[in-house]
Write a protein that holds these residues in place. Structure first.
Motif, PDB file in Angstrom:
ATOM      1  N   SER A  66       0.843  -1.195   0.000  1.00 40.70           N
ATOM      2  CA  SER A  66       0.000   0.000   0.000  1.00 40.70           C
ATOM      3  C   SER A  66       0.874   1.238   0.000  1.00 40.70           C
ATOM      4  O   SER A  66       2.030   1.198   0.422  1.00 40.70           O
ATOM      5  CB  SER A  66      -0.892   0.026   1.242  1.00 40.70           C
ATOM      6  OG  SER A  66      -0.102   0.266   2.382  1.00 40.70           O
ATOM      7  N   SER A 105      -6.281  -9.245  12.339  1.00 37.25           N
ATOM      8  CA  SER A 105      -7.578  -8.757  12.841  1.00 37.25           C
ATOM      9  C   SER A 105      -7.432  -7.924  14.116  1.00 37.25           C
ATOM     10  O   SER A 105      -8.384  -7.285  14.546  1.00 37.25           O
ATOM     11  CB  SER A 105      -8.494  -9.945  13.128  1.00 37.25           C
ATOM     12  OG  SER A 105      -7.889 -10.753  14.117  1.00 37.25           O
ATOM     13  N   GLN A 121      -6.055  -1.117   8.334  1.00 36.73           N
ATOM     14  CA  GLN A 121      -7.435  -1.309   7.879  1.00 36.73           C
ATOM     15  C   GLN A 121      -7.463  -2.105   6.574  1.00 36.73           C
ATOM     16  O   GLN A 121      -8.230  -3.056   6.423  1.00 36.73           O
ATOM     17  CB  GLN A 121      -8.051   0.081   7.652  1.00 36.73           C
ATOM     18  CG  GLN A 121      -9.522   0.047   7.354  1.00 36.73           C
ATOM     19  CD  GLN A 121     -10.318  -0.208   8.622  1.00 36.73           C
ATOM     20  OE1 GLN A 121     -10.263   0.586   9.537  1.00 36.73           O
ATOM     21  NE2 GLN A 121     -11.021  -1.320   8.678  1.00 36.73           N
ATOM     22  N   MET A 122      -6.595  -1.723   5.670  1.00 36.46           N
ATOM     23  CA  MET A 122      -6.533  -2.394   4.374  1.00 36.46           C
ATOM     24  C   MET A 122      -6.118  -3.866   4.547  1.00 36.46           C
ATOM     25  O   MET A 122      -6.696  -4.750   3.930  1.00 36.46           O
ATOM     26  CB  MET A 122      -5.539  -1.618   3.488  1.00 36.46           C
ATOM     27  CG  MET A 122      -5.430  -2.041   2.082  1.00 36.46           C
ATOM     28  SD  MET A 122      -4.308  -3.401   1.858  1.00 36.46           S
ATOM     29  CE  MET A 122      -2.805  -2.643   2.428  1.00 36.46           C
ATOM     30  N   ALA A 124      -6.576  -5.715   7.156  1.00 33.36           N
ATOM     31  CA  ALA A 124      -7.674  -6.432   7.824  1.00 33.36           C
ATOM     32  C   ALA A 124      -8.815  -6.732   6.866  1.00 33.36           C
ATOM     33  O   ALA A 124      -9.494  -7.744   6.986  1.00 33.36           O
ATOM     34  CB  ALA A 124      -8.179  -5.605   9.011  1.00 33.36           C
ATOM     35  N   ASP A 125      -9.022  -5.839   5.905  1.00 38.49           N
ATOM     36  CA  ASP A 125     -10.139  -5.995   4.957  1.00 38.49           C
ATOM     37  C   ASP A 125      -9.856  -6.997   3.853  1.00 38.49           C
ATOM     38  O   ASP A 125     -10.758  -7.401   3.138  1.00 38.49           O
ATOM     39  CB  ASP A 125     -10.460  -4.644   4.301  1.00 38.49           C
ATOM     40  CG  ASP A 125     -11.125  -3.696   5.284  1.00 38.49           C
ATOM     41  OD1 ASP A 125     -11.528  -4.157   6.373  1.00 38.49           O
ATOM     42  OD2 ASP A 125     -11.207  -2.503   4.972  1.00 38.49           O
ATOM     43  N   ARG A 126      -8.615  -7.342   3.665  1.00 41.90           N
ATOM     44  CA  ARG A 126      -8.249  -8.188   2.541  1.00 41.90           C
ATOM     45  C   ARG A 126      -8.805  -9.596   2.640  1.00 41.90           C
ATOM     46  O   ARG A 126      -8.837 -10.156   3.737  1.00 41.90           O
ATOM     47  CB  ARG A 126      -6.732  -8.314   2.487  1.00 41.90           C
ATOM     48  CG  ARG A 126      -6.145  -7.279   1.594  1.00 41.90           C
ATOM     49  CD  ARG A 126      -4.996  -7.912   0.886  1.00 41.90           C
ATOM     50  NE  ARG A 126      -3.850  -7.041   0.824  1.00 41.90           N
ATOM     51  CZ  ARG A 126      -2.579  -7.460   0.859  1.00 41.90           C
ATOM     52  NH1 ARG A 126      -2.294  -8.704   1.032  1.00 41.90           N
ATOM     53  NH2 ARG A 126      -1.616  -6.644   0.742  1.00 41.90           N
TER      54      ARG A 126
END
Ligand code: 8DG
Length: 126
Positions: A66, A105, A121-122, A124-126
């Motif tokens: 990222s 998480s 955040q990114m 965790a969302d993956r």
């Protein structure tokens, strides 16, 4: 703008966080270990050198995970996170005052440097 390169170091479904020492700017905040990019070196070379200096770990830095820009009071940084693999060693603290291997998480449960929150955040969302 300052470019900061940070390592996403994974082991057993966790990611390594390190805590900034007292006396430093952002003291007490957790971060992905790394450093400001110097001169003309590549992102990967910078990160591999810094992780060895900071944690005595031999690593291979890979793809960019990222990139995000964050403005602090004193500076704007471009934070580039790279997928990073340990080749040799176990982390030894030399510039931080704590470290933790954290499940993806749970990254957001730590007091992260503000620029790192979107990265966590990114992940965790993956
Ligand atoms: N290494 C690292 N630095 C980060 C992260 N998130 C974040 O905001 N930073 C900030 C803190 C520092 O100001 C800068 C990185 O500089 P550095 O790691 O070379 O640290 P430093 O203590 O020498 O920096 P400074 O006090 O001179 O600002 O970026 C991160 O995840 N990893």
């Amino acid at each position: 703008m300052i470019t900061v390169v940070a390592a996403i170091i994974r082991q057993d479904n966790t990611i390594l966080l390190t805590r900034r020492k007292q006396g430093q700017w952002l003291a007490g905040y957790w971060e992905f270990p790394g450093s400001k990019l110097e001169d003309v070196e590549t992102l990967q070379a910078c990160l591999e050198r810094e992780i060895h200096e900071e944690l005595r770990l031999t690593v291979q830095a890979g793809d960019v995970v990222s990139t995000n820009i964050h403005t602090y009071d004193h500076a704007t940084i471009r934070l580039v996170a790279l997928e990073t693999t340990i080749k040799e060693g176990s982390p030894v603290l030399t510039v931080h005052d704590d470290m933790a291997w954290v499940p993806v998480s749970r990254l957001l449960n730590y007091q992260l440097a503000p620029a790192d929150i979107p990265v966590a955040q990114m992940l965790a969302d993956r």
